[in-house]
Scaffold this motif. Structure first.
Motif, PDB file in Angstrom:
ATOM      1  N   GLN A  75       0.859  -1.181   0.000  1.00  0.00           N
ATOM      2  CA  GLN A  75       0.000   0.000   0.000  1.00  0.00           C
ATOM      3  C   GLN A  75       0.893   1.228   0.000  1.00  0.00           C
ATOM      4  N   THR A 128      -2.494   6.734  -0.356  1.00  0.00           N
ATOM      5  CA  THR A 128      -3.529   6.002  -1.070  1.00  0.00           C
ATOM      6  C   THR A 128      -3.910   4.757  -0.289  1.00  0.00           C
ATOM      7  N   ASP A 129      -5.129   4.301  -0.416  1.00  0.00           N
ATOM      8  CA  ASP A 129      -5.554   3.071   0.234  1.00  0.00           C
ATOM      9  C   ASP A 129      -5.522   1.881  -0.715  1.00  0.00           C
ATOM     10  N   LYS A 130      -5.008   2.096  -1.892  1.00  0.00           N
ATOM     11  CA  LYS A 130      -4.994   1.040  -2.902  1.00  0.00           C
ATOM     12  C   LYS A 130      -3.967  -0.020  -2.555  1.00  0.00           C
ATOM     13  N   LEU A 131      -4.386  -1.294  -2.617  1.00  0.00           N
ATOM     14  CA  LEU A 131      -3.472  -2.417  -2.426  1.00  0.00           C
ATOM     15  C   LEU A 131      -3.017  -2.933  -3.784  1.00  0.00           C
ATOM     16  N   PHE A 172      -1.326  -6.068  -5.377  1.00  0.00           N
ATOM     17  CA  PHE A 172      -1.064  -7.457  -5.031  1.00  0.00           C
ATOM     18  C   PHE A 172      -0.028  -8.098  -5.938  1.00  0.00           C
TER      19      PHE A 172
END
Lengths: 114, 110
Positions: B91, B95-98, B100
């Motif tokens: 992360q 930003t809260d975007k993961l 993967f």
């Protein structure tokens, strides 16, 4: 406590048909995510909501995908028309609020487009 | 470009045979690194979050560690019920975007 609930679990449709997925996040969770997971890959973010506002939809294919989260609770993701390449698992996740690190995922909807 | 690479892609272990899974990353501004477990037909299940180099966290037979370029998930004396795909995600700051990785598929045989 109920987890993230998604429906349907499985969906098979013909290409060019529309399809919709539904997600009910954990009660009180303000942040909701839709991810797409292709076979053998990790999830990829499609859209993130803070309450009812879509704050990150940069990876949502807007020509055919749409999403809504009315009243900031449950959410619907729609594909119209579906293409063969849309076959994947669509995952919904939620967290209590922005910056919270532990995302809880639903079981996903497995979409097969034939 | 932000990237998360996991290795090996698949790992077969005998019950009790300890091993490690690797997650290497390149990201501008790391906020946190996450490990998830995913069973077939289910969504990912949260295991750990690591925030800074040198940090370690443990849960039963699992221990996660973090350096500036990679993370390891150590599995000590695994059991068949540890069989699953283990996903690593990063992360970014602001930003809260993961993001993967593709996961490591672990199979533990009795």
């Amino acid at each position: 406590e109920a987890g993230v609930v998604q429906s349907p679990r499985y969906k098979i449709i013909e290409k060019k048909q529309p399809v919709a997925f539904w997600c009910n996040p954990i009660s009180g969770h303000n942040t909701l995510y839709w991810y797409r997971q292709n076979l053998g890959q990790g999830p990829e973010l499609l859209i993130r909501y803070e309450n009812e506002e879509a704050v990150d939809d940069s990876q949502l294919p807007k020509d055919r995908f749409s999403a809504e989260r009315l009243k900031g609770v449950d959410s619907t993701l729609k594909i119209q028309p579906a293409e063969l390449g849309d076959s994947a698992v669509y995952l919904c996740a939620s967290t209590p609020g922005r910056g919270n690190t532990e995302a809880f995922f639903g079981q996903g909807t497995r979409l097969t487009v034939v | 470009e932000d990237q998360v690479t996991q290795s090996p892609e698949a790992l077969r272990l005998q019950e009790g045979e300890s091993s490690s899974l690797n997650c290497s990353y390149t990201v501008s501004g790391l906020r946190g690194l996450f490990w998830y477990r995913q069973d077939p037909g289910k969504g990912p299940e949260f295991l750990f979050t690591l925030y800074s180099a040198g940090e370690e966290k443990e849960k039963e037979r699992l221990k996660a560690t973090l350096t500036k370029k990679e993370s390891f998930l150590h599995i000590t004396a695994p059991k068949p019920e540890d069989s699953a795909t283990y996903l690593c995600a990063v992360q970014k700051i602001h930003t809260d975007k993961l993001i993967f990785g593709t996961g490591t598929r672990l199979q533990v045989f009795p």
